[in-house]
Design an enzyme around this catalytic site. Structure first.
Site, PDB file in Angstrom:
ATOM      1  CG  ASN A  79      -5.907  -8.030   0.529  1.00 11.70           C
ATOM      2  OD1 ASN A  79      -5.438  -6.920   0.227  1.00 11.70           O
ATOM      3  ND2 ASN A  79      -7.068  -8.162   1.139  1.00 11.70           N
ATOM      4  N   GLY A 112       0.819  -1.203   0.000  1.00  9.97           N
ATOM      5  CA  GLY A 112       0.000   0.000   0.000  1.00  9.97           C
ATOM      6  C   GLY A 112       0.853   1.252   0.000  1.00  9.97           C
ATOM      7  CE1 TYR A 159      -9.783   2.802   8.377  1.00  6.82           C
ATOM      8  CE2 TYR A 159      -9.851   5.110   9.026  1.00  6.82           C
ATOM      9  CZ  TYR A 159      -9.133   4.000   8.639  1.00  6.82           C
ATOM     10  OH  TYR A 159      -7.771   4.072   8.508  1.00  6.82           O
ATOM     11  N   GLY A 216      -3.463  -2.199  -2.535  1.00  6.97           N
ATOM     12  CA  GLY A 216      -2.041  -2.033  -2.819  1.00  6.97           C
ATOM     13  C   GLY A 216      -1.699  -2.491  -4.222  1.00  6.97           C
TER      14      GLY A 216
END
Length: 322
Positions: free
Chosen positions: A32, A10, A149, A36
């Protein structure tokens, strides 16, 4: 020394990866690749990170093998960006909470030094002039997915601190305040790369809300330097640190500055929150960190200002668009 970076492909993770490689460290990257990119993980002086494609929230056995190899872990894997959070709150919660739980449990099992990335979002709807690490937190209603979040990252913090107290896990929380720089994508709502891309294309810069909300933006190189300084300080164990700039700017002023520095003739378009996101969307009017705590421990303070950040993002976007 071997360093494991979850989310290492990322934006922040890849910059940290390159900085560690430049120091001669062995780097393991677990990602994963949902947000990214493999292009982010570039060799440094002929040295490469070992890259493992995995979801740390799901593949615990494979994660355990990497944790056992590591001396230090930076857990940066997370759902990112306001647009992703609003549009997919289930993915946000599961990615952040389940992934962090796996990392914390394994770090505690093998007594590994652990840093967990949190966010300024945990300060929620507080109206304080600036936020310090010991402040009470005011989160919005669960009826508004905007706050999923913040709550998931806050749960990560509580989880880590519970293991610090009960298992003597050598862990630290870092709260990022709007980290920006070359390589960041505007795909998930990050405002500066989104503004810069629009300005270079001659398109209107879309300012969400009324533009009067204010933020502080910190260059990713300064953030990485802060992480490396904390990594060397055992005194940071069991603590929470804000990492961010204290240079406050409104989003409208930011759009105007991007237009000036890019030499663009773009206009500014005001988009109400209910149009940009959804009905009932809530936001913080002001978000400025106190960074006294990390400065007292490490001497850290940002070296690049907002003008430097915008110039670097413009240079990167010009290269990318060409």
């Amino acid at each position: 020394m071997t360093v494991l970076i979850t989310g290492g492909a990322g934006f922040i993770g890849s910059h940290l990866c390159r900085a560690l490689l430049a120091r001669g460290e062995e780097v393991l990257v677990a990602d994963n690749f949902s947000t990214g990119s493999r292009e982010n993980i570039r060799p440094v002086d002929g040295r490469c990170a070992e890259v493992f494609e995995m979801d740390v929230a799901v593949r615990k056995d494979e994660l355990e093998a990497l944790v056992k190899r590591a001396d230090i872990i930076f857990h940066l894997a997370a759902a990112v960006g306001v647009e992703l959070v609003v549009n997919d709150p289930v993915r946000t919660i599961e990615t952040n909470i389940d992934g962090s739980a796996n990392v914390v449990k394994l770090a505690a099992k093998y007594r590994k030094r652990l840093f967990i990335a949190s966010t300024s979002e945990v300060y929620g709807k507080s109206s304080k002039e600036e936020f310090s690490e010991s402040d009470d937190l005011l989160i919005g209603s669960p009826l508004n997915s905007r706050w999923s979040y913040a709550c998931s990252k806050l749960m990560d913090e509580f989880y880590l601190m519970a293991y610090v107290r009960s298992c003597a896990l050598p862990g630290t929380v870092v709260r990022f305040f709007n980290t920006v720089g070359p390589g960041q994508t505007g795909r998930y709502g990050m405002v500066i790369p989104r503004f810069v891309a629009s300005a270079l294309k001659g398109e209107a810069l879309q300012v969400y809300g009324d533009g009067g909300q204010s933020r502080c933006f910190c260059h990713v190189s300064d953030v990485v330097r802060a992480l490396l300084l904390l990594m060397e300080k055992d005194e940071s164990i069991g603590q929470v640190y804000n990492i961010g700039s204290r240079q406050l700017v409104t989003i409208r002023e930011l759009a105007e500055q991007v237009i000036r520095q890019s030499g663009s003739a773009s206009d500014i378009e005001i988009i109400p929150y209910h149009v940009a996101y959804s009905a009932g969307f809530e936001d913080m009017r002001r978000r400025k960190p106190s960074t006294e705590k990390i400065r007292e421990l490490t001497g850290w303070q940002p070296e690049k200002d907002l003008s430097d950040i915008i110039d670097d993002v413009i240079a990167f976007e010009r290269t990318r668009l060409s």
